[in-house]
Design an enzyme around this catalytic site. Sequence first.
Site, PDB file in Angstrom:
ATOM      1  N   SER A 107      -3.820  -2.594   0.999  1.00 11.94           N
ATOM      2  CA  SER A 107      -3.707  -1.658  -0.118  1.00 11.94           C
ATOM      3  C   SER A 107      -3.978  -0.205   0.299  1.00 11.94           C
ATOM      4  O   SER A 107      -3.234   0.359   1.079  1.00 11.94           O
ATOM      5  CB  SER A 107      -4.627  -2.101  -1.251  1.00 11.94           C
ATOM      6  OG  SER A 107      -4.476  -1.257  -2.360  1.00 11.94           O
ATOM      7  N   ASP A 249      -0.346   4.072  -3.954  1.00 17.01           N
ATOM      8  CA  ASP A 249      -1.248   3.640  -2.885  1.00 17.01           C
ATOM      9  C   ASP A 249      -0.394   2.868  -1.853  1.00 17.01           C
ATOM     10  O   ASP A 249       0.827   2.778  -2.010  1.00 17.01           O
ATOM     11  CB  ASP A 249      -2.408   2.803  -3.440  1.00 17.01           C
ATOM     12  CG  ASP A 249      -1.953   1.467  -3.990  1.00 17.01           C
ATOM     13  OD1 ASP A 249      -0.827   1.399  -4.518  1.00 17.01           O
ATOM     14  OD2 ASP A 249      -2.702   0.482  -3.893  1.00 17.01           O
ATOM     15  N   ASP A 251       0.283  -0.252  -0.988  1.00 17.06           N
ATOM     16  CA  ASP A 251       1.133  -1.407  -1.332  1.00 17.06           C
ATOM     17  C   ASP A 251       1.809  -1.235  -2.694  1.00 17.06           C
ATOM     18  O   ASP A 251       2.450  -2.160  -3.191  1.00 17.06           O
ATOM     19  CB  ASP A 251       0.340  -2.717  -1.275  1.00 17.06           C
ATOM     20  CG  ASP A 251      -0.744  -2.795  -2.334  1.00 17.06           C
ATOM     21  OD1 ASP A 251      -1.298  -1.745  -2.708  1.00 17.06           O
ATOM     22  OD2 ASP A 251      -1.046  -3.912  -2.794  1.00 17.06           O
ATOM     23  N   ASP A 253       1.038  -1.146  -5.818  1.00 15.63           N
ATOM     24  CA  ASP A 253       0.746  -1.784  -7.107  1.00 15.63           C
ATOM     25  C   ASP A 253       0.178  -0.736  -8.073  1.00 15.63           C
ATOM     26  O   ASP A 253       0.010  -0.999  -9.252  1.00 15.63           O
ATOM     27  CB  ASP A 253      -0.188  -3.002  -6.972  1.00 15.63           C
ATOM     28  CG  ASP A 253      -1.492  -2.693  -6.279  1.00 15.63           C
ATOM     29  OD1 ASP A 253      -1.645  -1.591  -5.711  1.00 15.63           O
ATOM     30  OD2 ASP A 253      -2.373  -3.571  -6.289  1.00 15.63           O
TER      31      ASP A 253
END
Length: 469
Positions: A107, A249, A251, A253
Amino acid sequence: MSDTARLFGTNGVRGVINEDMTIDLVLQLGKSIGKHFSTVAPEGSDVSVALATDTRVSGDMIKSAVSSGLMATGCRVLDLGIVPTPAIQFYVKTHDDVVGGVMITASHNPPQFNGIKCIDGDGTEMARENEMTIEGYYETQIPCNPWNAIGSLEQVTGAGEAYVEAVIAHVDAAEIRKAGLTAVVDCANGAAYQTTPLLLKKLGVRAVTLNANAQGEFPGHPSEPTEDHLRDMLRLTKDVGADLGIAHDGDADRAVFATAEGNFVSGDKSLTLIAKTMVNAHPGCTVVTPVSSSSMVEEVVKENGGDLIYTAVGSPIVARRMMAEGAPFGGEENGGLIFADHQYCRDGAMTIARMLECIVRFGPLQEQIDALPKFYVDKRKIECPNNRKNDLITNMTEVFSSRGQADTTDGLKVTFPDGGWVLMRPSGTEPIFRIYSESKDPALAESRGAEAEKVAQEIMERIRGSQPS
Ligand code: MG
């Protein structure tokens, strides 16, 4: 990672590559995950498991090790390539023959980290009880299949495109296209480097891209989307005369925003704005958010006729409560927003599409932000060993519970008669105790935060003094 009893933290398994996140660990974890998915798959069917990575340098290495473990235990591995976490979740959710997924990402952590996040068959972040099953297998010798019953590895293309199409289907794309918006989008050299520019193109938004290449050293900036890390995006948004700035961010999400003036929009404000539009679209609906979110969300949701439910901190907890309550929307103050009509997980691209719709319908972002009620937050932390966190909470409860309404959903939250609150919460991952104090009066937010910190320090000194360490 000596404490293998709890391999999975709040965001999967994470560590520094070749230090605590070694290929030996990942191979054994891959076998454990493979055994779990083989056990839950319908008898006699292929055990198909989707796999994807973000852009980290170690992505291929971790993918090879986890794939080997999955294949050794008989899984058919479907490699989706580099896609955002919500894109693999959407793939798992929409493919009935896929029993689960594995996302390789850390992440927003620095580039030397990587991690593994497991996904249940319905596309949600894996439930804790399933993670515990995998942790149990991890401690054992896992038998591998004979040579003629091992799994396979297949490349799958188009998962990112299908995800983008699904996001677009939930908004009024024609209305957004007609507005002819311009956006500066900072992909943080992360997993959304292809999908988010594609989303904007398909929505007729002129996208000026920043860090939109797959470079796992993260040369643009650290991948946590804070105001400090997004200086280039903020400046560029203003300079090119864009309608908004967008950042993810690592990744993707999560998504955060900037106004046309180049002002950073904090996650609690974007959460509030989108909550308002969701309540207007679903009159009287419930919105779910953790206890750490600003009262701004509650005030605006209630003003618009909606209801608000608080949960403990953690996006899977928010998502599962949304399912239980039939809530169309929920989210966190870090830009992780969840839309039930799309999928029960944080979704950066869906957040962007909704924000574009919000700007097209209700006007410039800065004007919408300026109209929100003003709250101030004071954030502090003190050191507290993990084994003393419960003692500290108990003692803090004794001191503070008479001062206002006490809520122990997560740590201790005391809401004072004037509406301000202090939240005292142990970190789930570090030997730290966090203190958040919010009020409409900045001086009061600060003085209450300082008082809570002082009391917590005194209690810690007493605890240390009374118990041999
Ligand atoms: Mg993330």
